[in-house]
Write a protein that holds these residues in place. Structure first.
Motif, mmCIF file in Angstrom:
data_model
loop_
_atom_site.group_PDB
_atom_site.id
_atom_site.type_symbol
_atom_site.label_atom_id
_atom_site.label_comp_id
_atom_site.label_asym_id
_atom_site.label_seq_id
_atom_site.Cartn_x
_atom_site.Cartn_y
_atom_site.Cartn_z
ATOM 1 N N ALA A 292 46.688 41.543 37.624
ATOM 2 C CA ALA A 292 46.675 40.231 38.262
ATOM 3 C C ALA A 292 47.172 39.152 37.304
ATOM 4 C CB ALA A 292 45.261 39.897 38.744
ATOM 5 N N LYS A 293 46.867 39.292 36.015
ATOM 6 C CA LYS A 293 47.348 38.310 35.034
ATOM 7 C C LYS A 293 48.852 38.392 34.871
ATOM 8 C CE LYS A 293 46.250 36.574 30.438
ATOM 9 N NZ LYS A 293 45.420 36.754 29.206
ATOM 10 N N GLU A 294 49.372 39.598 34.916
ATOM 11 C CA GLU A 294 50.818 39.765 34.819
ATOM 12 C C GLU A 294 51.534 39.182 36.039
ATOM 13 O OE1 GLU A 294 51.413 43.901 34.338
ATOM 14 O OE2 GLU A 294 50.652 43.988 32.274
ATOM 15 N N GLY B 206 50.525 36.589 37.621
ATOM 16 C CA GLY B 206 50.232 35.164 37.719
ATOM 17 C C GLY B 206 49.109 34.845 38.675
ATOM 18 N N ARG B 207 48.237 35.794 38.950
ATOM 19 C CA ARG B 207 47.109 35.611 39.872
ATOM 20 C C ARG B 207 45.810 35.997 39.145
ATOM 21 N NH1 ARG B 207 50.952 33.641 41.995
ATOM 22 N NH2 ARG B 207 51.788 34.047 44.077
ATOM 23 N N ASP B 208 45.476 35.213 38.134
ATOM 24 C CA ASP B 208 44.358 35.594 37.263
ATOM 25 C C ASP B 208 43.042 35.730 38.015
ATOM 26 O OD1 ASP B 208 46.386 35.195 35.531
ATOM 27 O OD2 ASP B 208 45.364 33.768 34.212
ATOM 28 N N SER B 209 42.773 34.819 38.943
ATOM 29 C CA SER B 209 41.471 34.799 39.614
ATOM 30 C C SER B 209 41.406 35.710 40.829
ATOM 31 C CB SER B 209 41.135 33.362 40.038
ATOM 32 O OG SER B 209 42.112 32.875 40.951
ATOM 33 N N GLU C 59 39.121 46.209 34.786
ATOM 34 C CA GLU C 59 39.966 45.662 33.720
ATOM 35 C C GLU C 59 41.440 45.899 34.017
ATOM 36 O OE1 GLU C 59 38.559 47.539 30.214
ATOM 37 O OE2 GLU C 59 36.860 46.171 29.934
ATOM 38 N N GLU D 13 42.395 43.300 36.481
ATOM 39 C CA GLU D 13 42.494 41.997 35.835
ATOM 40 C C GLU D 13 43.798 41.869 35.054
ATOM 41 O OE1 GLU D 13 39.744 39.108 32.954
ATOM 42 O OE2 GLU D 13 39.219 41.226 33.264
ATOM 43 N N ARG D 14 44.201 42.934 34.386
ATOM 44 C CA ARG D 14 45.448 42.911 33.620
ATOM 45 C C ARG D 14 46.660 42.784 34.546
ATOM 46 N NH1 ARG D 14 44.343 46.995 31.145
ATOM 47 N NH2 ARG D 14 45.498 48.574 32.320
ATOM 48 N N TYR E 154 41.828 39.081 40.743
ATOM 49 C CA TYR E 154 41.668 40.498 40.399
ATOM 50 C C TYR E 154 40.471 41.137 41.092
ATOM 51 C CZ TYR E 154 37.857 39.443 37.129
ATOM 52 O OH TYR E 154 36.662 39.056 36.569
#
Length: 624
Positions: A219-221, A223-226, A213, A216-217, A228
């Protein structure tokens, strides 16, 4: 007359030579004749030796002489038992002889027997050979009673004495009961190798949910959501920012039956040398293919890394390949069986041409690395009803185990080294085993070092390392600046060869022009990367007959197989291919492309060449 020579003529001045006078010797009495006793009977005949192979013994010839017969030695092989000789007459006095203890009587009639009989002796003595033991269990019990298990392990090896070895492992190496495999992820860039490795670590419990998690957090910050999932293996900021693996990532996970080490190789063509180093440490290769429209074609076309990676893992010694067709859940695929069959049909001929047996060495499995479908659990029938095969981890657990040279001389090529409260080296044990406190030889510098600690894949300190394990070792007696990747830790009693010249068979794969003597390239062998020169082309192989030419070729071109003499600047640690395949196969690369693959056939000692050169330099020809 001279006193030095009594027989010389005497010389007196004014007189002639006179013969020497011999002193008178007393007369000897005549010799008396020797009286011999009169001969009253005929001499005894010589001993008779008869050889009878098969059948019964021929009847003895009647003798008219009353004296005892001469000694008889008879050898009977097969057939019936010879008839006993007739007893000697009562008038002949028996000569007493000491009787030897009789050998145990044979139970088989066809066993060779040797019978020795003497005249007037006690009961006949027969020496028979016992039937040889053919029961392997009885032999093993006898050997086990005569030697301890450590001696048996070193003498017979892993494959010939598995029962003793398994008991030895349970007592001495409790962790080695669960088998260990090294798997390397290969394939074109963006095929999903790191994502698959990260998801396997997550579903196997090696990375907890909280850590995932966090990835994932972050990577989302960014800009690379997928991405993680891949961050579990891509740990450096450079790799996470660009989404490209640069160095070989390492990870470890376990199932109920086996232990695994993941080697995540980079897919970009710039980092092929790192990929070769990772493939050299692997037992099984997982070729990750993207099923997305356009991505498979880009990786498989000329210039893509899919073709080169297949050839490189075969050269590195990997015997089993699992072709994982990834991204089957993508919107352009949607678990289509037609797309799966299309990719399989295109890959099969090239994999076969690389040297793999499609039926026994290659397996195709469709997966989705991002969702985890068909990684640990099989695909639901509602998603892909056409697939009835196993999941990826299920197939890995049931694969045949590779053969390990546990009892061979210790050989561990070093892939990494760093300083952390001492000198730390990382590598895979290719042969033998090691323990904490062992004294080893670091080749080619011939430095004696001592193992102060051994760490497994989980960074836990252990007492030993076995063949096939990827371990970290803390060494005492050497500085990290004196170690380079490609050095080999070896046994002082049986060290690895360090040479500067060797003969090798080469298969030229791709080169824009011809190759002549003096051509230079970079050789990749196990974890070694060294610039080499083809100092001479010795032979070429005829494509029609496969025979070597008698005359050396002037050049070599693409598609040819040749035998060349290869020279390196510094000594390198290699072995013949027939002795140690992992240390005897190599790849030649130049200008970012794989030029040739080869195997070492003959090692040429440096000392022999230096002595020959010195002898030729000192050679002089003189006109006699």
């Amino acid at each position: 007359m001279s006193k030095l020579n009594a027989n010389a003529f005497s010389f007196v001045p004014g007189q002639g030579f006179r013969a020497p006078q011999q002193p008178a010797q007393p007369a000897q009495p005549p010799l008396q004749p020797i009286e011999r006793p009169p001969q009253t009977e005929a001499p005894a005949p010589a001993p008779t030796i008869s050889l009878n192979i098969g059948g019964s013994k021929p009847a003895p010839k009647p003798s008219s002489r009353p004296p005892s017969p001469p000694p008889t030695i008879s050898l009977s092989i097969g057939g019936s038992k010879p008839a006993p000789a007739p007893p000697a007459p009562a008038s002949t006095p028996a000569v007493p002889k000491p009787s030897a203890p009789a050998a145990p009587k044979s139970t088989a009639s066809a066993v060779p027997s040797v019978k020795v009989s003497t005249p007037g002796s006690a009961p006949t003595k027969s020496f028979t050979l016992e039937r040889a033991k053919t029961d392997t269990t009885a032999v093993a019990q006898d050997v086990k009673a005569a030697a301890d298990e450590e001696t048996l392990k070193d003498l017979f090896g892993h494959s010939m004495y598995r029962s003793v070895w398994s008991k030895y492992c349970l007592r001495q190496f409790p962790q080695s009961v669960k088998q260990h495999l090294n798997i390397v992820f290969i394939g074109h860039v963006d095929a999903g190798k790191s994502t698959m490795g990260g998801n396997i670590l997550y579903i196997s419990g090696m990375v907890d949910k909280r850590t995932m998690e966090k990835y994932e957090r972050e990577a989302k910050e960014a800009g690379r959501d997928s991405w993680y999932l891949s961050w579990a293996l891509d740990s450096t900021p450079q790799e996470r920012a660009k989404g490209k693996t640069v160095e070989v990532g390492r990870a470890y996970f376990e199932t109920d039956s086996r232990r695994y080490t993941i080697l995540d190789a980079p897919g970009h063509k710039t980092f092929v040398p790192s990929m070769i180093s990772g493939a050299a440490q692997a037992d099984v290769a997982i070729l990750v293919i993207s099923a997305r429209k356009g991505e498979f074609e880009t990786g498989f076309e000329k210039g893509g890394q899919t073709r080169e990676h297949i050839m490189l893992v075969k050269t590195a010694g990997v015997q089993k390949v699992i072709v994982v067709i990834n991204k089957m859940d993508e919107s352009t695929v949607e678990w289509s069986k037609a797309r799966y069959d299309e990719i399989k049909e295109k890959l099969t001929p090239f994999i076969r041409a690389a040297g793999f047996n499609i039926k026994t060495d290659v397996t195709f499995i469709p997966v989705s690395a991002y969702t985890g479908a068909n990684l640990k659990e099989r695909i639901a029938k509602g998603v892909a009803d056409w697939w009835s095969g196993p999941a990826l981890l299920e197939h890995l657990d049931k694969m045949p185990m590779v053969d390990r040279k546990i009892n061979g001389p210790l050989m561990m090529p070093i892939s990494e080294k760093y300083k952390d409260m001492g000198t730390i080296v990382v590598g895979k044990i290719e042969s033998g085993h090691m323990r904490k406190g062992d004294t080893l030889l670091l080749m080619p510098n011939r430095n004696l070092v001592e193992i102060s600690a051994v760490y497994n894949e989980m960074e836990d300190e252990v007492e030993y390392g076995m063949c096939g394990d990827n371990v970290r070792i803390r060494l005492r007696g050497v500085d990290d600046e004196d170690i380079s990747p490609g050095f080999v830790l070896t046994s002082p009693a049986h060290p690895i060869h360090a040479v500067r010249h060797f003969e090798a068979q080469l298969a030229i794969l791709d080169h824009k022009s011809i190759i002549c003597a003096g051509y230079s390239a970079v050789m990749h062998c196990h974890t070694l990367s060294e610039e080499v020169t083809l100092s001479a082309l010795l032979h070429y192989f005829d494509k029609a007959t496969g025979r070597k030419s008698k005359r050396p070729p002037q050049f070599a071109k693409r598609g040819q197989k040749i035998v060349a003499l290869i020279e390196t600047t510094d000594p390198v640690c290699v072995e013949r291919f027939v002795d140690y395949p992992q240390l005897g196969r190599f790849t030649l690369r130049d200008e970012g492309k794989t030029i040739a693959i080869g195997k070492i056939t003959k090692l040429i000692d440096v000392g022999t060449i230096d002595e020959a050169a010195e002898g030729v330099a000192n050679l002089s020809v003189s006109n006699a």
